[in-house]
Design a protein around this motif. Structure first.
Motif, PDB file in Angstrom:
ATOM      1  N   VAL A 168      -3.640  12.219  -2.266  1.00 34.29           N
ATOM      2  CA  VAL A 168      -4.006  13.641  -1.973  1.00 34.29           C
ATOM      3  C   VAL A 168      -3.618  14.778  -1.294  1.00 34.29           C
ATOM      4  O   VAL A 168      -3.348  15.386  -2.119  1.00 34.29           O
ATOM      5  CB  VAL A 168      -5.784  13.776  -0.932  1.00 34.29           C
ATOM      6  N   GLN A 169      -2.773  14.342   0.150  1.00 37.41           N
ATOM      7  CA  GLN A 169      -1.591  15.392   0.569  1.00 37.41           C
ATOM      8  C   GLN A 169      -0.339  15.825  -0.369  1.00 37.41           C
ATOM      9  O   GLN A 169       0.076  16.685  -0.305  1.00 37.41           O
ATOM     10  CB  GLN A 169      -1.106  14.951   1.535  1.00 37.41           C
ATOM     11  N   ARG A 170      -0.008  14.668  -1.504  1.00 36.93           N
ATOM     12  CA  ARG A 170       0.849  15.193  -1.822  1.00 36.93           C
ATOM     13  C   ARG A 170       0.453  15.603  -3.372  1.00 36.93           C
ATOM     14  O   ARG A 170       1.041  16.866  -4.061  1.00 36.93           O
ATOM     15  CB  ARG A 170       1.684  14.421  -2.369  1.00 36.93           C
ATOM     16  N   GLY A 171      -0.880  15.558  -3.571  1.00 38.15           N
ATOM     17  CA  GLY A 171      -1.144  17.184  -4.643  1.00 38.15           C
ATOM     18  C   GLY A 171      -1.162  16.060  -5.928  1.00 38.15           C
ATOM     19  O   GLY A 171      -0.743  15.477  -6.158  1.00 38.15           O
ATOM     20  N   ASN A 172      -1.515  16.676  -6.980  1.00 38.31           N
ATOM     21  CA  ASN A 172      -1.663  16.635  -8.689  1.00 38.31           C
ATOM     22  C   ASN A 172      -2.275  15.288  -8.671  1.00 38.31           C
ATOM     23  O   ASN A 172      -1.892  14.383 -10.220  1.00 38.31           O
ATOM     24  CB  ASN A 172      -0.322  16.249  -8.983  1.00 38.31           C
ATOM     25  N   VAL A 173      -2.775  14.269  -8.153  1.00 39.62           N
ATOM     26  CA  VAL A 173      -3.273  12.980  -8.276  1.00 39.62           C
ATOM     27  C   VAL A 173      -4.866  13.218  -7.840  1.00 39.62           C
ATOM     28  O   VAL A 173      -5.146  13.810  -6.933  1.00 39.62           O
ATOM     29  CB  VAL A 173      -3.066  11.965  -7.402  1.00 39.62           C
ATOM     30  N   SER A 174      -5.816  13.118  -8.794  1.00 38.63           N
ATOM     31  CA  SER A 174      -6.921  12.762  -8.882  1.00 38.63           C
ATOM     32  C   SER A 174      -7.054  11.167  -8.495  1.00 38.63           C
ATOM     33  O   SER A 174      -6.682   9.617  -9.053  1.00 38.63           O
ATOM     34  CB  SER A 174      -8.227  12.851 -10.098  1.00 38.63           C
ATOM     35  N   VAL A 175      -8.168  11.218  -6.990  1.00 36.30           N
ATOM     36  CA  VAL A 175      -8.382   9.767  -6.454  1.00 36.30           C
ATOM     37  C   VAL A 175      -9.200   9.614  -6.277  1.00 36.30           C
ATOM     38  O   VAL A 175     -10.894  10.284  -6.077  1.00 36.30           O
ATOM     39  CB  VAL A 175      -7.716   9.820  -5.412  1.00 36.30           C
ATOM     40  N   ALA A 176     -10.196   7.918  -7.151  1.00 35.41           N
ATOM     41  CA  ALA A 176     -11.953   7.958  -6.862  1.00 35.41           C
ATOM     42  C   ALA A 176     -12.211   7.047  -5.773  1.00 35.41           C
ATOM     43  O   ALA A 176     -11.168   5.810  -6.446  1.00 35.41           O
ATOM     44  CB  ALA A 176     -12.760   7.814  -8.162  1.00 35.41           C
ATOM     45  N   VAL A 203      -6.380   0.510 -16.589  1.00 38.60           N
ATOM     46  CA  VAL A 203      -4.585   0.167 -16.470  1.00 38.60           C
ATOM     47  C   VAL A 203      -3.686   0.660 -17.887  1.00 38.60           C
ATOM     48  O   VAL A 203      -2.554   0.575 -18.070  1.00 38.60           O
ATOM     49  CB  VAL A 203      -4.962  -1.346 -16.240  1.00 38.60           C
ATOM     50  N   ASP A 204      -4.971   0.622 -19.123  1.00 39.64           N
ATOM     51  CA  ASP A 204      -4.682   0.568 -20.215  1.00 39.64           C
ATOM     52  C   ASP A 204      -3.223   1.879 -20.529  1.00 39.64           C
ATOM     53  O   ASP A 204      -2.873   2.583 -20.813  1.00 39.64           O
ATOM     54  CB  ASP A 204      -4.843   0.110 -21.437  1.00 39.64           C
ATOM     55  N   ALA A 205      -4.586   2.544 -19.687  1.00 41.98           N
ATOM     56  CA  ALA A 205      -3.863   4.201 -19.883  1.00 41.98           C
ATOM     57  C   ALA A 205      -2.686   4.369 -18.424  1.00 41.98           C
ATOM     58  O   ALA A 205      -2.437   5.816 -18.597  1.00 41.98           O
ATOM     59  CB  ALA A 205      -4.845   5.361 -19.741  1.00 41.98           C
ATOM     60  N   GLY A 206      -2.329   3.231 -17.978  1.00 40.80           N
ATOM     61  CA  GLY A 206      -1.023   4.240 -17.290  1.00 40.80           C
ATOM     62  C   GLY A 206      -2.076   4.827 -15.348  1.00 40.80           C
ATOM     63  O   GLY A 206      -1.494   5.054 -15.031  1.00 40.80           O
ATOM     64  N   ARG A 207      -3.025   3.875 -15.424  1.00 43.82           N
ATOM     65  CA  ARG A 207      -3.450   4.243 -14.355  1.00 43.82           C
ATOM     66  C   ARG A 207      -3.486   3.381 -13.134  1.00 43.82           C
ATOM     67  O   ARG A 207      -3.515   2.720 -13.369  1.00 43.82           O
ATOM     68  CB  ARG A 207      -5.187   4.807 -14.691  1.00 43.82           C
ATOM     69  N   GLN A 208      -3.692   3.822 -11.770  1.00 46.37           N
ATOM     70  CA  GLN A 208      -3.832   2.628 -11.073  1.00 46.37           C
ATOM     71  C   GLN A 208      -5.033   2.280  -9.829  1.00 46.37           C
ATOM     72  O   GLN A 208      -6.156   3.405  -9.974  1.00 46.37           O
ATOM     73  CB  GLN A 208      -2.598   3.199  -9.270  1.00 46.37           C
ATOM     74  N   ILE A 209      -5.084   1.121 -10.456  1.00 48.33           N
ATOM     75  CA  ILE A 209      -6.503   0.135  -9.578  1.00 48.33           C
ATOM     76  C   ILE A 209      -5.835  -0.633  -8.187  1.00 48.33           C
ATOM     77  O   ILE A 209      -5.579  -0.969  -8.033  1.00 48.33           O
ATOM     78  CB  ILE A 209      -6.844  -0.726 -10.297  1.00 48.33           C
ATOM     79  N   VAL A 210      -6.447  -0.065  -7.376  1.00 50.11           N
ATOM     80  CA  VAL A 210      -7.049  -0.653  -5.947  1.00 50.11           C
ATOM     81  C   VAL A 210      -7.968  -1.068  -5.511  1.00 50.11           C
ATOM     82  O   VAL A 210      -9.279  -0.728  -5.897  1.00 50.11           O
ATOM     83  CB  VAL A 210      -6.409   0.544  -4.614  1.00 50.11           C
ATOM     84  N   ALA A 254       0.499  -1.195  -0.126  1.00 43.79           N
ATOM     85  CA  ALA A 254       0.313  -0.245   0.090  1.00 43.79           C
ATOM     86  C   ALA A 254       0.792   1.146  -0.076  1.00 43.79           C
ATOM     87  O   ALA A 254       0.321   2.363  -0.800  1.00 43.79           O
ATOM     88  CB  ALA A 254      -0.472  -0.049   1.474  1.00 43.79           C
ATOM     89  N   ARG A 255       1.820   1.413   1.073  1.00 49.12           N
ATOM     90  CA  ARG A 255       2.352   2.388   1.115  1.00 49.12           C
ATOM     91  C   ARG A 255       3.648   2.347  -0.198  1.00 49.12           C
ATOM     92  O   ARG A 255       3.888   3.684  -1.032  1.00 49.12           O
ATOM     93  CB  ARG A 255       4.079   2.267   2.486  1.00 49.12           C
ATOM     94  N   ARG A 256       4.046   1.504  -0.483  1.00 50.34           N
ATOM     95  CA  ARG A 256       4.810   1.174  -2.197  1.00 50.34           C
ATOM     96  C   ARG A 256       4.105   2.146  -2.981  1.00 50.34           C
ATOM     97  O   ARG A 256       3.660   2.937  -4.317  1.00 50.34           O
ATOM     98  CB  ARG A 256       4.998   0.383  -2.346  1.00 50.34           C
ATOM     99  N   VAL A 257       2.424   1.849  -3.052  1.00 54.45           N
ATOM    100  CA  VAL A 257       1.850   2.192  -4.694  1.00 54.45           C
ATOM    101  C   VAL A 257       1.611   3.608  -3.856  1.00 54.45           C
ATOM    102  O   VAL A 257       0.855   4.392  -4.689  1.00 54.45           O
ATOM    103  CB  VAL A 257      -0.143   1.437  -4.144  1.00 54.45           C
ATOM    104  N   ALA A 258       0.516   4.149  -2.864  1.00 53.12           N
ATOM    105  CA  ALA A 258       0.752   5.711  -2.847  1.00 53.12           C
ATOM    106  C   ALA A 258       1.949   6.702  -2.977  1.00 53.12           C
ATOM    107  O   ALA A 258       1.899   8.042  -3.740  1.00 53.12           O
ATOM    108  CB  ALA A 258       0.636   6.027  -0.891  1.00 53.12           C
ATOM    109  N   GLU A 259       2.929   6.139  -3.020  1.00 48.87           N
ATOM    110  CA  GLU A 259       3.992   6.807  -3.496  1.00 48.87           C
ATOM    111  C   GLU A 259       4.573   7.109  -5.248  1.00 48.87           C
ATOM    112  O   GLU A 259       5.083   7.692  -5.004  1.00 48.87           O
ATOM    113  CB  GLU A 259       5.785   5.995  -2.685  1.00 48.87           C
ATOM    114  N   LYS A 260       4.436   5.624  -5.373  1.00 49.18           N
ATOM    115  CA  LYS A 260       4.542   5.610  -6.639  1.00 49.18           C
ATOM    116  C   LYS A 260       3.706   4.696  -7.178  1.00 49.18           C
ATOM    117  O   LYS A 260       3.792   3.201  -8.086  1.00 49.18           O
ATOM    118  CB  LYS A 260       5.822   4.786  -7.362  1.00 49.18           C
ATOM    119  N   PRO A 261       2.654   5.342  -7.837  1.00 52.24           N
ATOM    120  CA  PRO A 261       1.146   4.954  -8.636  1.00 52.24           C
ATOM    121  C   PRO A 261       1.726   4.475  -9.779  1.00 52.24           C
ATOM    122  O   PRO A 261       2.855   5.018 -10.457  1.00 52.24           O
ATOM    123  CB  PRO A 261      -0.221   5.596  -7.821  1.00 52.24           C
ATOM    124  N   SER A 262       0.713   3.219 -10.349  1.00 51.43           N
ATOM    125  CA  SER A 262       0.734   3.064 -11.708  1.00 51.43           C
ATOM    126  C   SER A 262       2.637   1.784 -11.551  1.00 51.43           C
ATOM    127  O   SER A 262       2.855   1.722 -12.806  1.00 51.43           O
ATOM    128  CB  SER A 262       0.793   3.572 -12.858  1.00 51.43           C
TER     129      SER A 262
END
Ligand code: ADP
Ligand code: MG
Length: 456
Positions: free
Chosen positions: A180-188, A247-254, A143-151
């Motif tokens: 969210v804290q680091r900003g610049n990413v949209s999370v749903a 996933v094809d567009a390089g976005r992260q799924i959890v 989880a930490r890893r994904v939060a640091e470097k998504p995708s």
């Protein structure tokens, strides 16, 4: 018979779901082999149809065999039995979320992530407040890893799984909060149930394109409790497409679920395959050490002094999941604050009397089967056999009844332990035994004796 069906449904779906959806149903007219049930809005009608339609038909047919079809319609004031055709073409119906659905998922002062997807994160669930131990360290690291470097390659999708109350939702919110804290990413973030609800609402208001675009525009999509989509084929299909597009567009799924991808039977094969091809991390049941660490952390955060003896006692007694452990500690702390008395072992036993009692009787279904078989002198294998002779069937029913009373197993789980019987068979056994106990005092005494033996 409607009351009968209601109480059965309540037992099957649970109090909350029942109150949210099923109490809104009113009885409509019966016409030959068809009964009409009325719902206040089109949204509710569609929801009930998709979620409970088949089960409602089955139950009606069981209770009243002459009924072969259940028709769900939208009730209109003064015209309760309007023909379905008119209702279908009615475009003015309001898409109203039933009360409680939105409210339940909007925790206090949480940061809104993407307002258009109505997603909110619970601010209590962060990496800082997550206590790490052997059973969850791998999931935590992922989880930490994904939060640091998504995708990152190899971590997409991230699939978290484990039993109830072991921290899946906590970790997902922590990922979200960090991003969210680091900003610049949209999370749903949303539960699979919410996903389905949004999807159905989008169909209803003919805005599926918008919904899809919204979903496909996020950088990180998190879907919690995916097992909810089992049997919901259309929603699964939609999720699958969204998933692939992201996933094809390089976005992260959890994604989280209560079982591993390969064990989620009932999900489409191709979806299971794709879910399993990133990183799969399971959260194991807690160990005594982890329970102690969690209790220590939560006690420290509360500011109330809780003696080590009490923490050990709790960690020994409440082993099922972190949520219950937390609940017990919170009650102790509230009590201490309220009465201004120190927390002691005696006070703990007193305050948590009911919780501890529930955790004390940890009888297994196997024990019940064994004891009951011995008592009525039948073979243990007959607990799961297909034999229907009363001498065998009656003790089997008693064992099912006791399993329901003494364990926290669900009806389907109990059925499985009795030679893969259906949950309706278990339900029948439970009510049959209760009925017999009322009529036959000697039989009742026997069953009660059995219960006391198993409980001690
Ligand atoms: P799940 O989603 O797996 O059912 P949750 O994430 O909702 O479980 O966790 C249930 C409760 O237990 C939450 O209040 C959560 O904060 C807490 N919890 C679970 N695991 C931990 C942990 N390792 N450290 C701290 N709190 C935890
Ligand atoms: Mg959860």
């Amino acid at each position: 018979s409607w009351l009968q069906i209601c109480s059965r449904l309540k037992g099957e779906v649970g109090e909350v779901e029942y109150r949210t959806w099923l109490t809104k149903i009113a009885l409509g007219p019966v016409d030959g082999d068809e009964i009409t049930l009325l719902l206040p809005t089109r949204f509710l009608r569609d929801w009930v149809r998709s979620q409970y339609g088949d089960r409602l038909s089955e139950l009606w047919n069981q209770v009243l065999p002459s009924i072969r079809r259940v028709e769900l319609q939208v009730a209109r004031p003064g015209d309760p039995s309007a023909p379905a055709l008119v209702l279908e073409s009615d475009t003015s119906a309001v898409v109203a979320a039933p009360q409680g659905v939105e409210a339940e998922e909007a925790p206090r002062n949480a940061p809104e992530v993407r307002s258009d997807l109505v997603t909110a994160l619970d601010t209590r669930f962060t990496f800082d407040t997550f206590v790490v131990g052997k059973p969850n360290e791998f999931a935590y690291a992922c989880a930490r890893r994904v939060a640091e470097k998504p995708s990152s390659v190899g971590f997409n999708p991230l699939f978290l799984y484990g039993g109830v109350g072991l921290g899946k939702t906590h970790l997902m919110h922590a990922i979200g909060a960090e991003l969210v804290q680091r900003g610049n990413v949209s999370v749903a973030y949303m539960s699979a149930e919410k996903f389905m609800y949004r999807f159905i609402a989008a169909i209803r208001s003919q805005s599926t394109m918008e919904f899809k675009e919204q979903l496909r525009s996020v950088d990180v999509l998190m879907i919690d409790d995916l097992q909810f989509l089992i049997g919901k084929d259309n929603t699964q299909e939609e999720f699958f497409h969204t998933f692939n597009a992201l996933v094809d567009a390089g976005r992260q799924i959890v994604v989280s679920a209560d079982k591993s991808p390969s064990d989620l039977s009932g999900l489409e094969d191709r979806l299971r395959t794709r879910l399993g091809c990133g990183m799969v991390a399971d959260i194991h049941a807690t160990t005594f050490e982890l329970r102690i660490s969690i209790l220590e952390a939560k006690a420290a955060a509360s500011g109330v002094v809780v003696p080590a003896k009490v923490l050990e006692f709790l960690a020994h007694k409440i082993t099922s999941n972190v949520r219950e452990l937390e609940g017990a500690l919170n009650r102790l702390i509230a009590h201490a604050n309220l009465f201004g008395r120190p927390v002691t072992l005696e006070a703990t036993q007193d305050v948590l009397h009911d919780i501890l009692k529930a955790h004390d009787r940890r009888v297994t279904i196997e024990e019940i089967q064994k004891k009951v078989a011995e008592h009525w002198n039948i073979r243990l294998t007959d607990m799961s056999s297909a034999r229907r002779a009363r001498a065998v069937a009656r003790p089997r029913q008693v064992a099912m009844y006791l399993a329901k009373q003494l364990t926290s197993r669900s009806l389907p789980e109990i059925g499985r332990k009795f030679g893969n019987r259906d949950h309706t068979t278990v339900m029948h056994a439970v009510s049959r035994v209760a009925e017999l106990m009322e009529r036959d005092p000697a039989f009742a005494e026997d069953v009660e004796l059995m219960r006391r033996m198993l409980e001690s």
